[in-house]
Design a protein around this motif. Sequence first.
Motif, PDB file in Angstrom:
ATOM      1  N   UNK A 113      52.644 -41.296 -27.479  1.00  0.00           N
ATOM      2  CA  UNK A 113      51.601 -40.318 -27.966  1.00  0.00           C
ATOM      3  C   UNK A 113      51.986 -39.856 -29.473  1.00  0.00           C
ATOM      4  N   UNK A 114      52.975 -39.817 -30.071  1.00  0.00           N
ATOM      5  CA  UNK A 114      53.012 -39.578 -31.536  1.00  0.00           C
ATOM      6  C   UNK A 114      52.545 -40.580 -32.399  1.00  0.00           C
ATOM      7  N   UNK A 115      52.798 -41.788 -31.765  1.00  0.00           N
ATOM      8  CA  UNK A 115      52.254 -42.960 -32.798  1.00  0.00           C
ATOM      9  C   UNK A 115      50.875 -42.942 -32.895  1.00  0.00           C
ATOM     10  N   UNK A 116      50.122 -42.546 -31.521  1.00  0.00           N
ATOM     11  CA  UNK A 116      48.467 -42.387 -31.489  1.00  0.00           C
ATOM     12  C   UNK A 116      48.271 -41.118 -32.339  1.00  0.00           C
ATOM     13  N   UNK A 117      48.883 -40.237 -32.434  1.00  0.00           N
ATOM     14  CA  UNK A 117      48.757 -38.914 -33.186  1.00  0.00           C
ATOM     15  C   UNK A 117      48.373 -39.357 -34.726  1.00  0.00           C
ATOM     16  N   UNK A 118      49.156 -40.469 -35.039  1.00  0.00           N
ATOM     17  CA  UNK A 118      49.021 -40.525 -36.620  1.00  0.00           C
ATOM     18  C   UNK A 118      47.844 -41.414 -36.809  1.00  0.00           C
ATOM     19  N   UNK A 119      46.981 -42.083 -35.791  1.00  0.00           N
ATOM     20  CA  UNK A 119      45.780 -42.839 -36.058  1.00  0.00           C
ATOM     21  C   UNK A 119      44.590 -42.263 -35.581  1.00  0.00           C
ATOM     22  N   UNK A 120      43.328 -42.726 -36.144  1.00  0.00           N
ATOM     23  CA  UNK A 120      42.235 -42.452 -35.710  1.00  0.00           C
ATOM     24  C   UNK A 120      41.151 -43.362 -34.888  1.00  0.00           C
ATOM     25  N   UNK A 121      41.692 -44.424 -34.837  1.00  0.00           N
ATOM     26  CA  UNK A 121      41.105 -45.664 -34.165  1.00  0.00           C
ATOM     27  C   UNK A 121      42.011 -46.266 -33.359  1.00  0.00           C
ATOM     28  N   UNK A 122      41.513 -46.480 -32.025  1.00  0.00           N
ATOM     29  CA  UNK A 122      42.387 -47.448 -31.129  1.00  0.00           C
ATOM     30  C   UNK A 122      41.412 -48.516 -30.495  1.00  0.00           C
ATOM     31  N   UNK A 123      42.129 -49.878 -30.519  1.00  0.00           N
ATOM     32  CA  UNK A 123      41.560 -50.835 -29.800  1.00  0.00           C
ATOM     33  C   UNK A 123      42.780 -51.087 -28.689  1.00  0.00           C
ATOM     34  N   UNK A 124      42.470 -50.978 -27.410  1.00  0.00           N
ATOM     35  CA  UNK A 124      43.300 -51.274 -26.310  1.00  0.00           C
ATOM     36  C   UNK A 124      42.815 -52.539 -25.407  1.00  0.00           C
ATOM     37  N   UNK A 125      43.695 -53.385 -25.576  1.00  0.00           N
ATOM     38  CA  UNK A 125      43.458 -54.780 -25.002  1.00  0.00           C
ATOM     39  C   UNK A 125      43.729 -55.102 -23.774  1.00  0.00           C
ATOM     40  N   UNK A 126      42.913 -55.403 -22.755  1.00  0.00           N
ATOM     41  CA  UNK A 126      43.157 -55.483 -21.231  1.00  0.00           C
ATOM     42  C   UNK A 126      42.626 -56.669 -20.503  1.00  0.00           C
ATOM     43  N   UNK A 127      42.948 -57.298 -19.429  1.00  0.00           N
ATOM     44  CA  UNK A 127      42.227 -57.948 -18.864  1.00  0.00           C
ATOM     45  C   UNK A 127      42.052 -57.548 -17.244  1.00  0.00           C
ATOM     46  N   UNK A 128      41.308 -58.027 -16.292  1.00  0.00           N
ATOM     47  CA  UNK A 128      41.002 -57.742 -15.035  1.00  0.00           C
ATOM     48  C   UNK A 128      41.355 -58.638 -13.980  1.00  0.00           C
ATOM     49  N   UNK A 129      41.396 -58.363 -12.574  1.00  0.00           N
ATOM     50  CA  UNK A 129      41.880 -59.121 -11.553  1.00  0.00           C
ATOM     51  C   UNK A 129      40.591 -60.109 -11.125  1.00  0.00           C
ATOM     52  N   UNK A 130      39.394 -59.449 -11.075  1.00  0.00           N
ATOM     53  CA  UNK A 130      38.504 -60.428 -10.363  1.00  0.00           C
ATOM     54  C   UNK A 130      37.789 -61.143 -11.504  1.00  0.00           C
ATOM     55  N   UNK A 131      37.140 -62.351 -10.997  1.00  0.00           N
ATOM     56  CA  UNK A 131      36.204 -62.954 -11.954  1.00  0.00           C
ATOM     57  C   UNK A 131      35.289 -62.338 -12.643  1.00  0.00           C
ATOM     58  N   UNK A 132      34.870 -62.789 -13.739  1.00  0.00           N
ATOM     59  CA  UNK A 132      34.006 -61.955 -14.421  1.00  0.00           C
ATOM     60  C   UNK A 132      33.967 -62.120 -15.857  1.00  0.00           C
ATOM     61  N   UNK A 133      32.902 -61.844 -16.928  1.00  0.00           N
ATOM     62  CA  UNK A 133      32.757 -62.045 -18.210  1.00  0.00           C
ATOM     63  C   UNK A 133      33.763 -60.751 -18.788  1.00  0.00           C
ATOM     64  N   UNK A 134      34.016 -60.937 -20.182  1.00  0.00           N
ATOM     65  CA  UNK A 134      34.486 -59.736 -21.111  1.00  0.00           C
ATOM     66  C   UNK A 134      33.830 -58.680 -21.121  1.00  0.00           C
ATOM     67  N   UNK A 135      34.167 -57.334 -21.373  1.00  0.00           N
ATOM     68  CA  UNK A 135      33.171 -56.433 -21.498  1.00  0.00           C
ATOM     69  C   UNK A 135      34.114 -55.203 -22.187  1.00  0.00           C
ATOM     70  N   UNK A 136      33.339 -54.280 -22.784  1.00  0.00           N
ATOM     71  CA  UNK A 136      34.079 -53.089 -23.468  1.00  0.00           C
ATOM     72  C   UNK A 136      33.801 -51.884 -22.839  1.00  0.00           C
ATOM     73  N   UNK A 137      34.645 -50.963 -22.790  1.00  0.00           N
ATOM     74  CA  UNK A 137      34.593 -49.758 -22.047  1.00  0.00           C
ATOM     75  C   UNK A 137      34.697 -48.544 -23.193  1.00  0.00           C
ATOM     76  N   UNK A 138      33.407 -47.807 -23.250  1.00  0.00           N
ATOM     77  CA  UNK A 138      33.387 -46.692 -24.385  1.00  0.00           C
ATOM     78  C   UNK A 138      33.697 -45.242 -23.416  1.00  0.00           C
ATOM     79  N   UNK A 139      33.889 -44.379 -24.158  1.00  0.00           N
ATOM     80  CA  UNK A 139      33.753 -43.025 -23.681  1.00  0.00           C
ATOM     81  C   UNK A 139      32.353 -42.303 -23.562  1.00  0.00           C
ATOM     82  N   UNK A 140      32.305 -40.729 -23.737  1.00  0.00           N
ATOM     83  CA  UNK A 140      31.175 -40.174 -23.412  1.00  0.00           C
ATOM     84  C   UNK A 140      30.174 -40.090 -24.533  1.00  0.00           C
ATOM     85  N   UNK A 141      29.111 -39.685 -24.480  1.00  0.00           N
ATOM     86  CA  UNK A 141      28.261 -39.342 -25.379  1.00  0.00           C
ATOM     87  C   UNK A 141      28.769 -37.947 -26.094  1.00  0.00           C
ATOM     88  N   UNK A 142      28.259 -37.693 -27.382  1.00  0.00           N
ATOM     89  CA  UNK A 142      28.707 -36.475 -28.092  1.00  0.00           C
ATOM     90  C   UNK A 142      28.495 -35.534 -27.207  1.00  0.00           C
TER      91      UNK A 142
END
Length: 335
Positions: A117-146
């Motif tokens: 948390x203190x590390x993230x506090x010093x930043x303004x942009x985060x790219x968090x890299x994951x993978x998933x269990x089932x088969x499928x193509x890569x995709x990005x997840x974003x948050x809410x609208x303003x």
Amino acid sequence: MSFASDSTSASRWANLPDVLRVHGFSALAPGPRLMVLGGVHGNETCGSVAIERVLAQFDAGELCLLRGQLTLLPVANPLARRRLAREGERNLNRLFRPTPTGRPPADYEARVTDLLCPLLDRHEVLLDLHSFQSAGQAFAMIGPRDNTGHLEPFARAREEGLLALHLGTPRVVEGWLDIYAAGLAQRARTGIAVEEDAIDFGRGTNEYMRSRGGYGVTLECGQHEDPAAPEVAYQAILATLRLLQMLPPDPLAKPPAHPQLLRLTRVIDRQHADDQFVRDWATFDAVARGEPIGQRADGSIVHADEDGYIVFPNEEALPGTEWFYFARESERRLA
């Protein structure tokens, strides 16, 4: 070091110490403050491999930061990585908040979170890299609208959408925390006990970054064992650095293609260990309204209530947890 996908090689991670290996680069010219995370879940190794590749290129002088600050963390959860399991003692990407003052950390992941948390506090942009269990193509997840609502107020949706657009995935998914909250309400209505602060268990790294005034994107780089996943993660790191003008532009780059944008609309829980899917579903398999998706232990059929897509099907889900998500086309535009 080999940068191929080697997620099945347990020996590589067997002696990983309980230390967060954090690498920082600061250019003399001011600019964005970006953090890239890998290995939040121990069995998701593609981000770690990609980050190590980028680190090697910086060390060799093949890459040089033009402006701003870059922090790279290849393995965010050493215990889970040693086990090559999703979790150490619990999911690090849930209940992501500092331990309240005066209390001891509740578990291993809480101790990690207290460092992150203190590390993230010093930043303004985060790219968090994951993978998933089932088969499928890569995709990005974003948050809410303003919005100025209570659940996840936000004012940087355009920047977040632009980042997701430049990651080059064929799909982008929105609506995570809304649907997580709806799932909690659904469980409460069916008599399942829901703790008062259970919504916080739906908040992960990106939700934390947004709560601190920044923005972030989760990149799901493909199936855990997909040999292409580390390359997806690697190209995403470079694309993010170029978008933020922290690396020189790629003279051969083409304008990003607009991905399909989906919105999560429902989460369906597994109610019994004998609940079964009617077939092997992959993330983003299309289903038509009325099409059977699974069969409950009592023989009843779970149907699609509208045309849409299966997301994160988990045939190993425990009773009372998320079995699969359902999504439909979104009218939102990223840029």
